[in-house]
Scaffold this motif. Structure first.
Motif, PDB file in Angstrom:
ATOM      1  N   SER A   1       0.376   5.530  -0.115  1.00 22.71           N
ATOM      2  CA  SER A   1      -0.255   6.862   0.264  1.00 22.71           C
ATOM      3  C   SER A   1       0.559   8.136  -0.056  1.00 22.71           C
ATOM      4  O   SER A   1       1.811   8.030  -0.302  1.00 22.71           O
ATOM      5  CB  SER A   1      -0.947   7.143   1.489  1.00 22.71           C
ATOM      6  OG  SER A   1      -1.397   8.134   1.554  1.00 22.71           O
TER       7      SER A   1
ATOM      8  N   TYR B   1       6.376   5.332   7.564  1.00 21.60           N
ATOM      9  CA  TYR B   1       5.994   3.850   7.790  1.00 21.60           C
ATOM     10  C   TYR B   1       5.928   3.723   8.938  1.00 21.60           C
ATOM     11  O   TYR B   1       6.474   4.364  10.387  1.00 21.60           O
ATOM     12  CB  TYR B   1       7.216   3.112   7.575  1.00 21.60           C
ATOM     13  CG  TYR B   1       8.481   3.417   8.543  1.00 21.60           C
ATOM     14  CD1 TYR B   1       8.454   2.392   9.905  1.00 21.60           C
ATOM     15  CD2 TYR B   1       9.908   3.717   8.263  1.00 21.60           C
ATOM     16  CE1 TYR B   1       9.440   2.044  10.696  1.00 21.60           C
ATOM     17  CE2 TYR B   1      10.021   3.911   9.643  1.00 21.60           C
ATOM     18  CZ  TYR B   1      10.142   3.380  10.268  1.00 21.60           C
ATOM     19  OH  TYR B   1      11.287   3.187  11.639  1.00 21.60           O
ATOM     20  N   HIS B   2       5.146   2.439   9.313  1.00 18.71           N
ATOM     21  CA  HIS B   2       5.221   2.260  10.882  1.00 18.71           C
ATOM     22  C   HIS B   2       5.478   0.826  11.086  1.00 18.71           C
ATOM     23  O   HIS B   2       5.490   1.173  12.161  1.00 18.71           O
ATOM     24  CB  HIS B   2       2.832   2.184  10.901  1.00 18.71           C
ATOM     25  CG  HIS B   2       2.914   2.484  11.941  1.00 18.71           C
ATOM     26  ND1 HIS B   2       1.983   0.638  13.179  1.00 18.71           N
ATOM     27  CD2 HIS B   2       2.618   2.489  13.618  1.00 18.71           C
ATOM     28  CE1 HIS B   2       1.852   1.039  13.768  1.00 18.71           C
ATOM     29  NE2 HIS B   2       1.943   2.017  14.569  1.00 18.71           N
TER      30      HIS B   2
ATOM     31  N   SER C   1       3.031  -0.944   4.503  1.00 21.72           N
ATOM     32  CA  SER C   1       2.616   0.559   3.800  1.00 21.72           C
ATOM     33  C   SER C   1       3.253   1.705   4.126  1.00 21.72           C
ATOM     34  O   SER C   1       4.099   1.208   5.172  1.00 21.72           O
ATOM     35  CB  SER C   1       0.964   0.740   4.664  1.00 21.72           C
ATOM     36  OG  SER C   1       1.693   0.706   5.578  1.00 21.72           O
ATOM     37  N   VAL C   2       3.700   2.365   3.336  1.00 20.80           N
ATOM     38  CA  VAL C   2       4.184   3.850   3.022  1.00 20.80           C
ATOM     39  C   VAL C   2       2.963   5.569   2.992  1.00 20.80           C
ATOM     40  O   VAL C   2       2.314   4.879   2.319  1.00 20.80           O
ATOM     41  CB  VAL C   2       5.534   3.975   2.155  1.00 20.80           C
ATOM     42  CG1 VAL C   2       6.233   2.215   2.950  1.00 20.80           C
ATOM     43  CG2 VAL C   2       4.744   3.921   0.497  1.00 20.80           C
ATOM     44  N   LEU C   3       3.386   6.506   3.178  1.00 18.88           N
ATOM     45  CA  LEU C   3       2.993   7.644   2.998  1.00 18.88           C
ATOM     46  C   LEU C   3       4.607   8.408   2.588  1.00 18.88           C
ATOM     47  O   LEU C   3       4.910   8.753   3.736  1.00 18.88           O
ATOM     48  CB  LEU C   3       1.700   8.420   4.656  1.00 18.88           C
ATOM     49  CG  LEU C   3       1.292   9.264   3.516  1.00 18.88           C
ATOM     50  CD1 LEU C   3       0.434   9.516   4.948  1.00 18.88           C
ATOM     51  CD2 LEU C   3       2.732  10.836   4.073  1.00 18.88           C
TER      52      LEU C   3
ATOM     53  N   TYR D   1       0.790  -1.192   0.200  1.00 14.35           N
ATOM     54  CA  TYR D   1       0.293   0.468  -0.289  1.00 14.35           C
ATOM     55  C   TYR D   1       1.174   1.529   0.027  1.00 14.35           C
ATOM     56  O   TYR D   1       1.937   1.627   1.005  1.00 14.35           O
ATOM     57  CB  TYR D   1      -0.753   0.285   0.899  1.00 14.35           C
ATOM     58  CG  TYR D   1      -2.029   1.209   1.343  1.00 14.35           C
ATOM     59  CD1 TYR D   1      -2.674   1.108   1.320  1.00 14.35           C
ATOM     60  CD2 TYR D   1      -0.379   2.299   2.646  1.00 14.35           C
ATOM     61  CE1 TYR D   1      -3.789   2.805   1.168  1.00 14.35           C
ATOM     62  CE2 TYR D   1      -1.306   3.609   2.436  1.00 14.35           C
ATOM     63  CZ  TYR D   1      -2.746   3.889   2.052  1.00 14.35           C
ATOM     64  OH  TYR D   1      -3.830   4.859   2.236  1.00 14.35           O
TER      65      TYR D   1
ATOM     66  N   CYS E   1      -3.099  -0.634   8.092  1.00 13.53           N
ATOM     67  CA  CYS E   1      -2.969  -1.196   6.895  1.00 13.53           C
ATOM     68  C   CYS E   1      -2.480  -2.559   7.432  1.00 13.53           C
ATOM     69  O   CYS E   1      -1.669  -2.826   8.346  1.00 13.53           O
ATOM     70  CB  CYS E   1      -2.027  -0.776   5.809  1.00 13.53           C
ATOM     71  SG  CYS E   1      -2.389  -1.014   4.202  1.00 13.53           S
TER      72      CYS E   1
ATOM     73  N   SER F   1       7.269  -2.754   6.401  1.00 17.49           N
ATOM     74  CA  SER F   1       6.998  -1.148   6.016  1.00 17.49           C
ATOM     75  C   SER F   1       7.836  -0.200   6.463  1.00 17.49           C
ATOM     76  O   SER F   1       8.474   0.481   5.247  1.00 17.49           O
ATOM     77  CB  SER F   1       6.230  -0.119   6.287  1.00 17.49           C
ATOM     78  OG  SER F   1       4.789  -1.212   7.005  1.00 17.49           O
TER      79      SER F   1
ATOM     80  N   ALA G   1       9.500   1.557   3.027  1.00 15.27           N
ATOM     81  CA  ALA G   1       9.953   2.834   2.322  1.00 15.27           C
ATOM     82  C   ALA G   1      10.967   3.386   2.711  1.00 15.27           C
ATOM     83  O   ALA G   1      11.441   4.301   1.486  1.00 15.27           O
ATOM     84  CB  ALA G   1       9.337   3.514   4.393  1.00 15.27           C
TER      85      ALA G   1
ATOM     86  N   ILE H   1      -1.716   3.995   7.069  1.00 11.30           N
ATOM     87  CA  ILE H   1      -0.283   3.229   7.439  1.00 11.30           C
ATOM     88  C   ILE H   1      -0.784   2.509   8.783  1.00 11.30           C
ATOM     89  O   ILE H   1       0.007   1.213   9.252  1.00 11.30           O
ATOM     90  CB  ILE H   1       1.073   3.725   7.388  1.00 11.30           C
ATOM     91  CG1 ILE H   1       1.280   5.187   8.967  1.00 11.30           C
ATOM     92  CG2 ILE H   1       1.003   4.402   5.960  1.00 11.30           C
ATOM     93  CD1 ILE H   1       2.532   5.567   8.051  1.00 11.30           C
ATOM     94  N   ARG H   2      -0.845   2.880   9.638  1.00 16.37           N
ATOM     95  CA  ARG H   2      -1.404   2.226  11.044  1.00 16.37           C
ATOM     96  C   ARG H   2      -1.981   1.088  11.442  1.00 16.37           C
ATOM     97  O   ARG H   2      -2.306   0.326  11.597  1.00 16.37           O
ATOM     98  CB  ARG H   2      -1.346   2.819  12.176  1.00 16.37           C
ATOM     99  CG  ARG H   2      -1.655   2.760  14.449  1.00 16.37           C
ATOM    100  CD  ARG H   2      -1.563   3.274  15.109  1.00 16.37           C
ATOM    101  NE  ARG H   2      -2.235   4.803  14.030  1.00 16.37           N
ATOM    102  CZ  ARG H   2      -3.461   5.070  14.382  1.00 16.37           C
ATOM    103  NH1 ARG H   2      -4.399   3.915  15.395  1.00 16.37           N
ATOM    104  NH2 ARG H   2      -4.168   5.919  14.126  1.00 16.37           N
TER     105      ARG H   2
END
Length: 196
Positions: free
Chosen positions: A97, A115-116, A157-159, A95, A153, A120, A124, A150-151
């Protein structure tokens, strides 16, 4: 001694294999949308920049052979839980974002990736490195954060924050297609590196 070295190298290889994450699908989430404009300066809206970058990213990933899913394809609002409902339907996926930053401190600039979870973080690092190889801007680094998407998902996952709308120079660059495309290409590079 030679056999110990061989065993060590085999162990490293097995660790790398066990840490690999097999996926063919990338969930691309353009931030904001609809009534939620995100960061803005004049008529430059984060929601438009994020969507354009996401569509460009999808195009590059498809050429690489990935399956893609966009949480929105035009200017409409999707809630944060709604975005997670879409993303968490998938397995063997990652994922991403897409956002652009804003602050009242107009001198602040640069790109950063959040990232979380531990898996991830690797994603990232790869994505951020890919972007920084494509654009010459201030490197704000890879950072841990607790952003909702990201928390919550279930996937790596990254934003990505592709620069500051509030910074005059960066805003001028992000208004150009080549800059948004360079960010998209950099993210795609990072996705490819993460899969190897």
């Amino acid at each position: 001694m030679k056999s110990l070295t061989t065993l060590f190298l085999i162990s490293l290889a097995l660790t790398a294999i066990s840490n690999a994450y097999d996926f063919r699908t990338v969930i691309i989430d353009p931030g904001h949308g609809g009534h939620d404009k995100g960061g803005q300066w004049g008529r430059v809206y984060e929601k438009h920049l994020a969507l354009d970058t996401s569509i460009r990213l999808e195009s590059h990933l498809k050429k690489m052979g990935y399956n893609t899913v966009l949480t929105r394809r035009s200017d409409y609002f999707v809630s944060l839980p709604g975005r997670m409902t879409i993303a968490n339907k998938y397995s063997k996926a990652i994922y991403i974002s897409i956002h652009y930053n804003y602050t009242w401190k107009k001198e602040v600039s640069g790109i950063e990736t959040f990232y979380h979870g531990s898996q991830s973080k690797a994603l990232a690092n790869d994505v951020h490195r890919g972007v920084m190889n494509r654009v010459k801007v201030v490197d704000r680094g890879v950072k841990y954060a607790r952003y909702y998407v990201i928390r919550n998902c279930n996937l790596p996952s990254v934003l990505v924050e592709g620069g500051f709308v509030s910074n005059t120079n960066e805003r001028s660059r992000m208004k150009t297609a080549w800059f948004r495309d360079a960010i998209a290409r950099g993210i795609a590079d990072g996705v490819q590196n993460f899969r190897r």
